[in-house]
Design an enzyme around this catalytic site. Structure first.
Site, PDB file in Angstrom:
ATOM      1  N   HIS A   1      -3.424  -4.223   0.477  1.00 62.07           N
ATOM      2  CA  HIS A   1      -3.050  -5.196   1.741  1.00 62.07           C
ATOM      3  C   HIS A   1      -3.194  -6.728   1.902  1.00 62.07           C
ATOM      4  O   HIS A   1      -3.932  -7.598   2.129  1.00 62.07           O
ATOM      5  CB  HIS A   1      -3.809  -4.890   2.835  1.00 62.07           C
ATOM      6  CG  HIS A   1      -3.623  -2.878   3.772  1.00 62.07           C
ATOM      7  ND1 HIS A   1      -2.056  -3.113   3.906  1.00 62.07           N
ATOM      8  CD2 HIS A   1      -4.408  -1.522   2.908  1.00 62.07           C
ATOM      9  CE1 HIS A   1      -2.691  -2.010   3.974  1.00 62.07           C
ATOM     10  NE2 HIS A   1      -3.502  -0.994   3.626  1.00 62.07           N
TER      11      HIS A   1
ATOM     12  N   CYS B   1       1.058  -0.959   0.120  1.00 62.47           N
ATOM     13  CA  CYS B   1       0.335  -0.228  -0.006  1.00 62.47           C
ATOM     14  C   CYS B   1       1.149   1.432  -0.280  1.00 62.47           C
ATOM     15  O   CYS B   1       1.352   1.491  -0.303  1.00 62.47           O
ATOM     16  CB  CYS B   1      -0.999  -0.194   1.294  1.00 62.47           C
ATOM     17  SG  CYS B   1      -2.544   1.043   0.666  1.00 62.47           S
TER      18      CYS B   1
ATOM     19  N   GLU C   1      -1.217  -8.660   3.258  1.00 63.89           N
ATOM     20  CA  GLU C   1      -1.101  -9.164   4.959  1.00 63.89           C
ATOM     21  C   GLU C   1      -2.218  -9.740   4.836  1.00 63.89           C
ATOM     22  O   GLU C   1      -2.598 -11.221   6.235  1.00 63.89           O
ATOM     23  CB  GLU C   1      -0.554  -8.498   5.328  1.00 63.89           C
ATOM     24  CG  GLU C   1      -1.349  -7.230   5.696  1.00 63.89           C
ATOM     25  CD  GLU C   1      -1.083  -6.160   4.892  1.00 63.89           C
ATOM     26  OE1 GLU C   1      -0.798  -6.350   3.905  1.00 63.89           O
ATOM     27  OE2 GLU C   1      -1.249  -4.832   5.545  1.00 63.89           O
TER      28      GLU C   1
HETATM   29  N1  GLN Z   1      -1.917   6.891   2.896  1.00 62.12           N
HETATM   30  C1  GLN Z   1      -2.394   6.117   1.797  1.00 62.12           C
HETATM   31  C2  GLN Z   1      -3.507   6.437   1.058  1.00 62.12           C
HETATM   32  O1  GLN Z   1      -4.535   6.520   1.702  1.00 62.12           O
HETATM   33  C3  GLN Z   1      -1.802   4.532   1.916  1.00 62.12           C
HETATM   34  C4  GLN Z   1      -2.574   4.199   3.296  1.00 62.12           C
HETATM   35  C5  GLN Z   1      -2.512   2.811   3.490  1.00 62.12           C
HETATM   36  O2  GLN Z   1      -0.890   2.154   3.213  1.00 62.12           O
HETATM   37  N2  GLN Z   1      -2.989   2.305   4.152  1.00 62.12           N
HETATM   38  O3  GLN Z   1      -3.741   6.085   0.006  1.00 62.12           O
END
Ligand code: GLN
Length: 569
Positions: free
Chosen positions: A543, A414, A545
């Site tokens: 994500h 992410c 994970e």
């Molecule tokens: N801050 C980033 C976004 O909002 C990544 C978010 C995250 O890693 N969950 O896109």
């Protein structure tokens, strides 16, 4: 049960108020409710999910639910520093990290019906009140709020066709905010009748170093407290650092009328995945089957098969042939719970590679190109996980640059995917000032940006993109190798920003490969460097994970551990 049959669902001429969901057959579903005493954080979710797993292994259909005391509607706004990671379900619900424990232990996808907060309960009660659903009555904690809790539990039973619903009550017995849940479960047990609902009290046996022995008084008082609510436990699980000695178990038994065989020692284990076997060995699963009279629904052959498969997995956890260090960068380095799913995904991936993964935390807040070698010299691979805000980002980019140039296996999750795009744009494409508008709203090259028009396509407006989404994997890439060929996969998302499509061409021409995309729109979901350039450099906007399971480890993590072992060797 008879009670339920004999009384009309809603009526204003009786004190008995228990609306039943359509399709609910009283007496067919069993319930196991888990309460914590003495203190929170003892692992109610771990206990409950392990027991649920043992019943699932026997061919029973199980469905867990967590009842949170707090008033928030979901966990989306909770600070992971205080509460651990926010776990995202496929349907987009943001929940407590315990739901992750359930999904992993049960290898089962959950939905928003498996997660309830006081806020949800109260808002539905208030909504019903405004609609006049309470037929002119004064709306009370009992029976209306407790009625709402029972309704949800039974509704979950109907929706999931569960043989057994596992109800985990958040917090500790004695808290004000969970008292109505405990009351609701007492009522449920009365209504469903003998043998339909059992109670588990998780408690804590102290062993003060100065005394050198285990003391059970606090645990006894905790159980007493539960009994004051009219709940008599069927099973007591004693958390402790070391195995709970027989004498203490006997004492717990004498003071609570729970047979010693049902006073379980839940002492610290090298991995939570060893708990199901410990429970099986203590005969806890058979006790539950007996108490709930479920013997007729048990499939012993399936149970035996599952036990063999599970022990194959746990033996890799206890005695892996090799060890590898994986670095994780991040803002929440002080609190491991913030990264619970990543740590678990590494544990699964380690087992499948016959390796033990040592996690090395890398604090990037002060890190620069000059001292990155010191931080990364002893890791076989590195993960830059999800994150929000600017803290430590320069250091993360330094780590990614180091990993890219020195062929250190890299997995970006992410925010780690977005950081890898920024690093590539700056240092390979020569786009000085490339950044994400999350950190630098007026940057020269907003390679990562908030793109409401893209999200409108998916009906999300300017909001966070949450939950499961499909990803098309490009043939002939590292991603297709990992996922067993090209085609459509699904992962869970929680982000607001993404790659600005105006930069895709330029990034690709410079060698970055976008190997996973939205099936229709130009939303980049997976990136990588070709194998000819780097042994393992991959990132994803999602994500992964969150969907790694003990017996079905997530391929990107498996690949990272494998590449890190190869590099080390
Ligand atoms: N801050 C980033 C976004 O909002 C990544 C978010 C995250 O890693 N969950 O896109």
């Amino acid at each position: 049960m008879d009670l339920l049959r004999s009384v009309k669902d809603r009526t204003d001429d009786t004190e008995f108020y228990t609306p039943l969901p359509a399709g609910y057959t009283p007496g067919s579903t069993r319930y196991v409710a888990i309460f914590g005493t003495v203190m929170s954080g003892l692992g109610k979710g771990i206990f409950s999910s392990s027991l649920a797993k043992l019943l699932k292994d026997k061919g029973l259909r199980v469905s867990p639910v967590k009842l949170e005391g707090y008033l928030n509607i979901d966990s989306g706004t909770l600070n992971p520093f205080r509460h651990g990671e926010v776990f995202v379900l496929d349907d987009g619900m943001e929940t407590d990290m315990d739901l992750g424990t359930y999904e992993r232990m049960l290898d089962q996808d959950l939905t928003r019906a498996n997660f309830t907060t006081s806020g949800q309960i109260y808002s539905s009660v208030l909504e019903k009140e405004r609609k006049g659903d309470y037929l002119g009555r004064d709306v009370q904690m009992i029976p209306h709020v407790t009625g709402e809790v029972k309704y949800r539990l039974r509704d979950l039973a109907v929706k999931t066709q569960a043989d057994v619903v596992f109800v985990e009550v958040g917090g500790t017995v004695g808290d004000i905010e969970n008292a109505f849940y405990i009351e609701a479960l007492r009522e449920l047990s009365y209504e469903e009748g003998e043998g339909s609902v059992i109670f588990v009290a998780l408690t804590y046996v102290l062993s003060p170093p100065a005394l050198g022995e285990q003391k059970s008084k606090a645990a006894q008082l905790g159980i007493k407290r539960l009994m004051e609510y009219g709940i008599h436990p069927h099973i007591i699980a004693c958390r402790a650092e070391n195995p709970v000695v027989e004498k203490v178990r006997q004492k717990m038994s004498v003071y609570s009328n729970v047979p010693v065989k049902r006073v379980f020692s839940m002492h610290d284990l090298p991995s939570i995945y060893l708990l199901p076997d410990a429970m099986r060995e203590a005969g806890l699963d058979s006790e539950v089957v007996q108490l709930l009279n479920l013997g007729g629904r048990v499939n012993s052959a399936a149970d035996a098969r599952a036990a063999v498969e599970w022990s194959r997995f746990t033996s890799k956890i206890t005695s892996a042939a090799q060890t590898v260090n994986i670095g994780i960068t991040g803002k929440y380095t002080a609190l491991r719970d913030s990264y619970a799913s990543i740590i678990k995904a590494l544990e699964h991936a380690g087992a499948s590679n016959d390796a033990h993964v040592n996690v090395k935390w890398i604090d990037t807040t002060e890190l620069t190109d000059a001292d990155v070698l010191k931080a990364m010299g002893d890791v076989g691979g590195i993960i830059v996980p999800g994150g929000f805000g600017s803290r430590g980002t320069a250091g993360k980019i330094a780590c990614i640059k180091y990993a890219r140039l020195n062929k250190v296996p890299y997995l970006g999750l992410c925010f780690g995917f977005q950081m890898a795009v920024i690093e590539y744009a700056r240092n390979v494409c020569g786009l000085a000032g490339a950044d994400t508008t999350e950190i630098s709203p007026d940057c020269k090259h907003p390679v990562i940006d908030i793109l409401p028009e893209q999200k409108q396509i998916e009906g999300l407006g300017g909001n966070m993109r949450l939950g499961g989404q499909d990803i098309d994997i490009t043939p002939g890439t590292l991603a297709s190798e990992l996922f067993g060929g090209a085609g459509r996969i699904r992962m869970r998302f929680r982000h607001r920003y993404e790659v600005d499509p105006r930069y895709i061409d330029q990034l690709q021409k410079a060698g970055l490969v976008f190997s996973g995309r939205h099936p229709v729109h130009p939303i980049m979901q997976v990136l990588e460097l070709p194998r000819s350039v780097h042994p393992y450099f991959i990132g994803c906007q999602s994500h992964p994970e969150l969907t790694s399971r003990p017996l079905r480890p997530q391929p990107m993590f498996v690949g990272l551990v494998k590449a890190s072992l190869a590099k080390k060797g």
